[in-house]
Write a protein that holds these residues in place. Structure first.
Motif, PDB file in Angstrom:
ATOM      1  N   ASP A 102     -10.167   1.279   8.253  1.00  0.00           N
ATOM      2  CA  ASP A 102     -11.109   1.862   7.294  1.00  0.00           C
ATOM      3  C   ASP A 102     -10.450   2.991   6.512  1.00  0.00           C
ATOM      4  OD1 ASP A 102     -13.026   0.118   8.209  1.00  0.00           O
ATOM      5  OD2 ASP A 102     -13.960   1.579   9.554  1.00  0.00           O
ATOM      6  N   ALA A 103      -9.643   3.797   7.191  1.00  0.00           N
ATOM      7  CA  ALA A 103      -8.965   4.901   6.518  1.00  0.00           C
ATOM      8  C   ALA A 103      -7.970   4.375   5.486  1.00  0.00           C
ATOM      9  CB  ALA A 103      -8.257   5.783   7.543  1.00  0.00           C
ATOM     10  N   ASP A 104      -7.251   3.304   5.839  1.00  0.00           N
ATOM     11  CA  ASP A 104      -6.312   2.703   4.894  1.00  0.00           C
ATOM     12  C   ASP A 104      -7.051   2.174   3.666  1.00  0.00           C
ATOM     13  OD1 ASP A 104      -4.309   3.246   6.705  1.00  0.00           O
ATOM     14  OD2 ASP A 104      -4.216   1.201   7.492  1.00  0.00           O
ATOM     15  N   GLN A 105      -8.186   1.518   3.904  1.00  0.00           N
ATOM     16  CA  GLN A 105      -8.957   0.978   2.790  1.00  0.00           C
ATOM     17  C   GLN A 105      -9.500   2.103   1.909  1.00  0.00           C
ATOM     18  OE1 GLN A 105      -9.562  -2.533   2.141  1.00  0.00           O
ATOM     19  NE2 GLN A 105     -10.091  -1.581   0.179  1.00  0.00           N
ATOM     20  N   ALA A 106      -9.986   3.179   2.532  1.00  0.00           N
ATOM     21  CA  ALA A 106     -10.527   4.300   1.764  1.00  0.00           C
ATOM     22  C   ALA A 106      -9.434   4.962   0.923  1.00  0.00           C
ATOM     23  CB  ALA A 106     -11.165   5.321   2.700  1.00  0.00           C
ATOM     24  N   GLU A 107      -8.248   5.132   1.515  1.00  0.00           N
ATOM     25  CA  GLU A 107      -7.134   5.730   0.766  1.00  0.00           C
ATOM     26  C   GLU A 107      -6.744   4.834  -0.404  1.00  0.00           C
ATOM     27  OE1 GLU A 107      -2.515   7.278   1.469  1.00  0.00           O
ATOM     28  OE2 GLU A 107      -3.747   6.605   3.178  1.00  0.00           O
ATOM     29  N   PHE A 108      -6.651   3.527  -0.137  1.00  0.00           N
ATOM     30  CA  PHE A 108      -6.318   2.583  -1.213  1.00  0.00           C
ATOM     31  C   PHE A 108      -7.374   2.603  -2.310  1.00  0.00           C
ATOM     32  CE2 PHE A 108      -7.120  -1.567  -3.109  1.00  0.00           C
ATOM     33  CZ  PHE A 108      -5.893  -1.835  -3.708  1.00  0.00           C
TER      34      PHE A 108
ATOM     35  N   ILE B  25      -4.698  -4.497  -0.811  1.00  0.00           N
ATOM     36  CA  ILE B  25      -4.290  -5.129  -2.075  1.00  0.00           C
ATOM     37  C   ILE B  25      -4.738  -6.586  -2.104  1.00  0.00           C
ATOM     38  CG2 ILE B  25      -2.307  -5.953  -3.397  1.00  0.00           C
ATOM     39  CD1 ILE B  25      -0.833  -3.392  -2.643  1.00  0.00           C
ATOM     40  N   LEU B  26      -4.544  -7.300  -1.006  1.00  0.00           N
ATOM     41  CA  LEU B  26      -4.939  -8.712  -0.965  1.00  0.00           C
ATOM     42  C   LEU B  26      -6.446  -8.867  -1.155  1.00  0.00           C
ATOM     43  CD1 LEU B  26      -2.665  -9.914   1.978  1.00  0.00           C
ATOM     44  CD2 LEU B  26      -2.316 -10.319  -0.477  1.00  0.00           C
ATOM     45  N   ARG B  27      -7.233  -7.987  -0.545  1.00  0.00           N
ATOM     46  CA  ARG B  27      -8.682  -8.043  -0.740  1.00  0.00           C
ATOM     47  C   ARG B  27      -9.027  -7.851  -2.210  1.00  0.00           C
ATOM     48  NH1 ARG B  27      -8.756  -3.985   3.755  1.00  0.00           N
ATOM     49  NH2 ARG B  27      -8.678  -5.215   5.674  1.00  0.00           N
TER      50      ARG B  27
END
Length: 241
Positions: free
Chosen positions: A145-151, A191-193
């Motif tokens: 979730d943290a990776d997604q939020a940062e992205f 990125i893929l999402r």
């Protein structure tokens, strides 16, 4: 002049302001007066940042900013400035422009005064953010979730700043795009999402992170075909997103 305020949560402010550090310009965060936003932002940004409580005299404020070496310099206490003071600051805008970032922390009232009395100064700002209360958000999100939020934050900044940019070089050299690349493997699934939802120019980022070259030469520059090639490559490599 009406200010366009972008909503932003406290956890994202440090990251978003960090994108602008090292560049000349202005940003502003509009926060309720009861929040000590300047202190909280300074704590998020660490040693490079410094705080300045604005003096009542505009010429003194101008001199303080010219001499300041901090990046960014966080300026608060602007509620004390009258309409006339803001007008004077508008005329002095060339003297307060630095080769580093200046971040104003404004109450809604001081933001309105800036908009009404200093439109030329306001036009120099890269962005105005509206502080959003995120105190109920989880303090320690799961790693994914943290990776997604940062992205998501970096991707929004990149898309907002390059939406009318035609140069591929400038698009992929944008600081937010480069920070996504710097995330490394953590950025691949986000990125893929995003590619699956809508084809975007993520090919250079994926190549920089993975070293792979799955796009046929004939499809180079065709955003939709490039997206298809990278998604097919990811499935072949066993990525799940």
């Amino acid at each position: 002049m009406s200010l366009a305020l972008r909503p932003i949560g406290e956890r994202d402010i440090g990251l978003r302001v960090g994108l602008e550090v090292g560049q000349a310009g202005f940003m502003a965060v509009v926060a309720p007066a009861e929040i000590d936003a300047a202190s909280r932002i300074a704590s998020l940004l660490g040693q490079g940042a410094a705080r300045l409580e604005a003096p009542d005299d505009v010429r003194a404020l101008s001199a303080c900013l010219r001499e300041a070496m901090a990046d960014p310099m966080i300026v608060s206490g602007l509620d004390r400035l009258s309409d006339a003071a803001w007008q004077q600051l508008d005329r002095l805008r060339g003297r307060i422009t630095r080769d580093r970032l200046t971040l104003l922390v404004l109450s809604p009232q001081s933001a309105e005064r800036l908009s009404r009395n200093a439109p030329n100064l306001a036009s120099l700002f890269g962005a105005f953010f509206r502080w959003e209360n995120t105190s109920d958000a989880p303090s320690q999100p799961a790693a994914g979730d943290a990776d997604q939020a940062e992205f998501d934050l970096l991707a929004r900044a990149w898309m907002e700043d390059t939406q009318v940019e035609s140069s591929l070089t400038r698009i992929i050299r944008h600081p937010a795009y480069q920070q996504i690349i710097a995330m490394g493997e953590r950025a691949i699934r986000p990125i893929l999402r995003d590619l699956e939802r809508e084809p975007r120019m993520w090919g250079p980022a994926l190549h920089a992170i993975t070293g792979a070259l799955p796009v046929p030469a004939a499809d180079a520059g065709k955003v939709a075909r490039v997206a298809e090639a990278w998604l097919a490559w990811a499935k072949d490599k066993g990525y799940a997103w």
